[in-house]
Design a protein around this motif. Structure first.
Motif, mmCIF file in Angstrom:
data_model
loop_
_atom_site.group_PDB
_atom_site.id
_atom_site.type_symbol
_atom_site.label_atom_id
_atom_site.label_comp_id
_atom_site.label_asym_id
_atom_site.label_seq_id
_atom_site.Cartn_x
_atom_site.Cartn_y
_atom_site.Cartn_z
ATOM 1 N N MET A 84 0.827 -1.207 0.000
ATOM 2 C CA MET A 84 0.000 0.000 0.000
ATOM 3 C C MET A 84 0.865 1.262 0.000
ATOM 4 O O MET A 84 0.643 2.184 -0.793
ATOM 5 C CB MET A 84 -0.935 -0.002 1.216
ATOM 6 C CG MET A 84 -1.796 1.227 1.369
ATOM 7 S SD MET A 84 -3.005 1.078 2.727
ATOM 8 C CE MET A 84 -1.909 1.135 4.172
ATOM 9 N N ILE A 85 1.866 1.299 0.879
ATOM 10 C CA ILE A 85 2.731 2.477 0.971
ATOM 11 C C ILE A 85 3.559 2.633 -0.301
ATOM 12 O O ILE A 85 3.616 3.717 -0.904
ATOM 13 C CB ILE A 85 3.663 2.366 2.194
ATOM 14 C CG1 ILE A 85 2.853 2.241 3.494
ATOM 15 C CG2 ILE A 85 4.610 3.564 2.244
ATOM 16 C CD1 ILE A 85 1.895 3.353 3.761
ATOM 17 N N VAL A 89 2.050 5.842 -2.547
ATOM 18 C CA VAL A 89 2.807 7.067 -2.283
ATOM 19 C C VAL A 89 3.910 7.167 -3.337
ATOM 20 O O VAL A 89 4.857 6.378 -3.317
ATOM 21 C CB VAL A 89 3.426 7.064 -0.873
ATOM 22 C CG1 VAL A 89 4.186 8.371 -0.629
ATOM 23 C CG2 VAL A 89 2.346 6.871 0.195
ATOM 24 N N PRO A 90 3.818 8.114 -4.264
ATOM 25 C CA PRO A 90 4.834 8.200 -5.322
ATOM 26 C C PRO A 90 6.159 8.734 -4.784
ATOM 27 O O PRO A 90 6.229 9.259 -3.666
ATOM 28 C CB PRO A 90 4.211 9.189 -6.317
ATOM 29 C CG PRO A 90 3.324 10.059 -5.475
ATOM 30 C CD PRO A 90 2.777 9.153 -4.405
ATOM 31 N N ARG A 116 11.079 6.962 0.635
ATOM 32 C CA ARG A 116 9.941 7.878 0.545
ATOM 33 C C ARG A 116 10.072 8.947 1.625
ATOM 34 O O ARG A 116 10.374 8.639 2.789
ATOM 35 C CB ARG A 116 8.613 7.136 0.735
ATOM 36 C CG ARG A 116 8.285 6.139 -0.360
ATOM 37 C CD ARG A 116 7.995 6.861 -1.686
ATOM 38 N NE ARG A 116 7.410 5.967 -2.674
ATOM 39 C CZ ARG A 116 8.081 5.381 -3.667
ATOM 40 N NH1 ARG A 116 9.378 5.603 -3.780
ATOM 41 N NH2 ARG A 116 7.464 4.606 -4.528
ATOM 42 N N ALA A 117 9.810 10.193 1.261
ATOM 43 C CA ALA A 117 9.829 11.273 2.249
ATOM 44 C C ALA A 117 8.676 11.056 3.232
ATOM 45 O O ALA A 117 7.553 10.721 2.830
ATOM 46 C CB ALA A 117 9.675 12.615 1.554
ATOM 47 N N PHE A 118 8.965 11.235 4.504
ATOM 48 C CA PHE A 118 7.905 11.083 5.493
ATOM 49 C C PHE A 118 8.213 11.913 6.730
ATOM 50 O O PHE A 118 9.346 12.327 6.973
ATOM 51 C CB PHE A 118 7.726 9.613 5.900
ATOM 52 C CG PHE A 118 8.816 9.085 6.804
ATOM 53 C CD1 PHE A 118 8.628 9.046 8.185
ATOM 54 C CD2 PHE A 118 10.025 8.627 6.295
ATOM 55 C CE1 PHE A 118 9.627 8.551 9.028
ATOM 56 C CE2 PHE A 118 11.014 8.138 7.119
ATOM 57 C CZ PHE A 118 10.820 8.099 8.499
ATOM 58 N N GLY A 228 3.771 2.260 -12.036
ATOM 59 C CA GLY A 228 5.187 2.598 -11.948
ATOM 60 C C GLY A 228 5.626 3.182 -10.617
ATOM 61 O O GLY A 228 6.814 3.449 -10.435
ATOM 62 N N ASN A 229 4.712 3.361 -9.679
ATOM 63 C CA ASN A 229 5.090 3.928 -8.376
ATOM 64 C C ASN A 229 5.932 2.976 -7.546
ATOM 65 O O ASN A 229 6.885 3.373 -6.883
ATOM 66 C CB ASN A 229 3.841 4.283 -7.557
ATOM 67 C CG ASN A 229 3.247 5.624 -7.936
ATOM 68 O OD1 ASN A 229 3.794 6.340 -8.779
ATOM 69 N ND2 ASN A 229 2.127 5.965 -7.325
#
Length: 386
Positions: A84-85, A89-90, A116-118, A228-229
């Motif tokens: 899911m993440i 989340v691109p 991924r930025a978080f 593609g994410n």
């Protein structure tokens, strides 16, 4: 020669197994177990029909209509959460994670691994996350594109205010992702009442199937934009969805026996009255468990208002004669398996309320707990000195 007092006969399930007082895997019905006794081919039409029935049934549980689809994934619930993440989340996005336990922290770790930025809003394990804090954070950081929250944080058993979180995320135009692993099927999460883009869960929790399959219920309009994410091949939700929709086949070998058992478990969930019926039984289990443990002197970590009827965390007794490993082993010999604690805020252990059991089994478990405490010589079950 002294004779030992004989142990009582263990109280076992109809299939001769111990009762799993855990958050999952958990005790399943005999009919769910029996569903796994037949072999199916993954391209057999009978199995294909079962797989599609499971996917439709899961969407029905959230009243998702034509807006949502089920994307199944091999593996545990964490496989589904990671899918899911990583898929939704691109690389250009930023996720804000609401954290009050180990499973919120796990989402942060997934973001770190995937690059991924978080950011995160952190709370003590015995405190719910805050929708007002979320509102302030979203106002302060317009770079945030997605929000993640845990429905029921298994670390403590706390119920988070997902409806309030969803309302704030929607007001700011952010995509909400929910980990409902320990709550799905027992606590309401209708897409008609709570606005979110995806919710992840698994086969072996409140739906009372066996381990082996996670799934993500995703808004189709969102999933269509996610090609593609994913930085992963096997955990690519978009690719899995496109393949199943086009060919009715999973990309890789599906956990067939698990899916067939899950189909049976969902039928039993529906027969019990769906979310309301399943949740009602668990709530009664929880009430009897908490009342019984409090009578023995134990204290719960959470006040009743924050306690989800899934798993209850109890403080360990201060009594020096209490030894958790012995407590666990003696309960196991009597047919009950419980869970160690996972908290940083308190020394604790956990007892689950879910699975194919009712108040009769909870009451017998309480009798076993009392007997073990007596054998151990434990007289003070509170977490503070008397």
């Amino acid at each position: 020669m002294t004779s030992k007092t004989p142990l009582p006969e263990p109280f076992l399930t109809p299939s001769g197994d111990p009762w799993l007082l855990t958050p999952g895997p958990l005790t399943t019905s005999l009919s769910v177990k029996e569903a796994m006794l037949r072999d199916y081919g993954s391209r057999d039409q009978v199995f294909i029909d079962i797989n599609e029935r499971v996917r439709r049934s899961l969407v029905e549980i959230i009243e998702g209509g034509d807006e949502f689809t089920t994307v199944p994934m091999q593996g545990s619930g964490t496989f589904a959460v990671e899918a899911m993440i990583g898929s939704l989340v691109p690389a250009s996005g930023k996720l804000l994670v609401l954290v009050n336990g180990a499973y919120g922290e796990r989402i942060c770790k997934i973001c770190s691994v995937y690059g991924r930025a978080f950011d995160k809003l952190s709370y003590a394990e015995d405190q719910p996350v805050s929708a007002s804090d979320l509102d302030a954070a979203l106002r302060a950081d317009p770079a945030i594109t997605h929000v993640a929250v845990i429905h029921c944080e298994t670390t403590s058993g706390i119920l988070n205010p997902v409806a309030e979180v969803a309302a704030v995320a929607r007001a700011h135009g952010k995509s909400l992702l929910i980990d409902s692993m320990s709550a799905f099927g027992a606590l309401p999460i209708s897409s008609q009442d709570i606005h979110y883009d995806a919710v992840a869960a698994s086969s072996n929790k409140c739906l009372e199937g066996v381990p082996g399959m996670g799934f993500v219920l995703v808004r189709k309009s969102v999933l269509e934009q996610c090609k593609g994410n994913s930085p992963s091949l096997v955990l690519d939700l978009h690719d899995q969805w496109v393949q199943i929709e086009k060919t009715t086949q999973w990309r890789f070998t599906p956990p067939i026996q698990c899916i067939v058992a899950f189909n049976r478990a969902i039928e039993e969930h529906r027969a019990e009255g769906g979310v309301a019926g399943r949740g009602g039984r668990y709530a009664e289990n929880c009430r009897v468990l908490v009342e019984g443990m409090r009578k023995l002197g134990f204290q719960t970590l959470l006040p009743d208002a924050l306690q989800a009827p899934i798993i209850v965390t109890f403080h360990k007794p201060v009594d020096p004669k209490f030894d958790f490993q012995k407590f666990y082993d003696e309960l196991a010999r009597r047919g009950f398996l419980i869970y160690p604690g996972k908290l940083t805020v308190a020394d604790s252990f956990r007892i689950g309320c879910i699975g194919r059991m009712g108040v009769r089994e909870i009451r017998v478990a309480l009798e076993a707990i009392e007997a073990v405490l007596t054998e151990m010589g434990v007289q003070n079950c509170t977490p503070v000195a008397a």
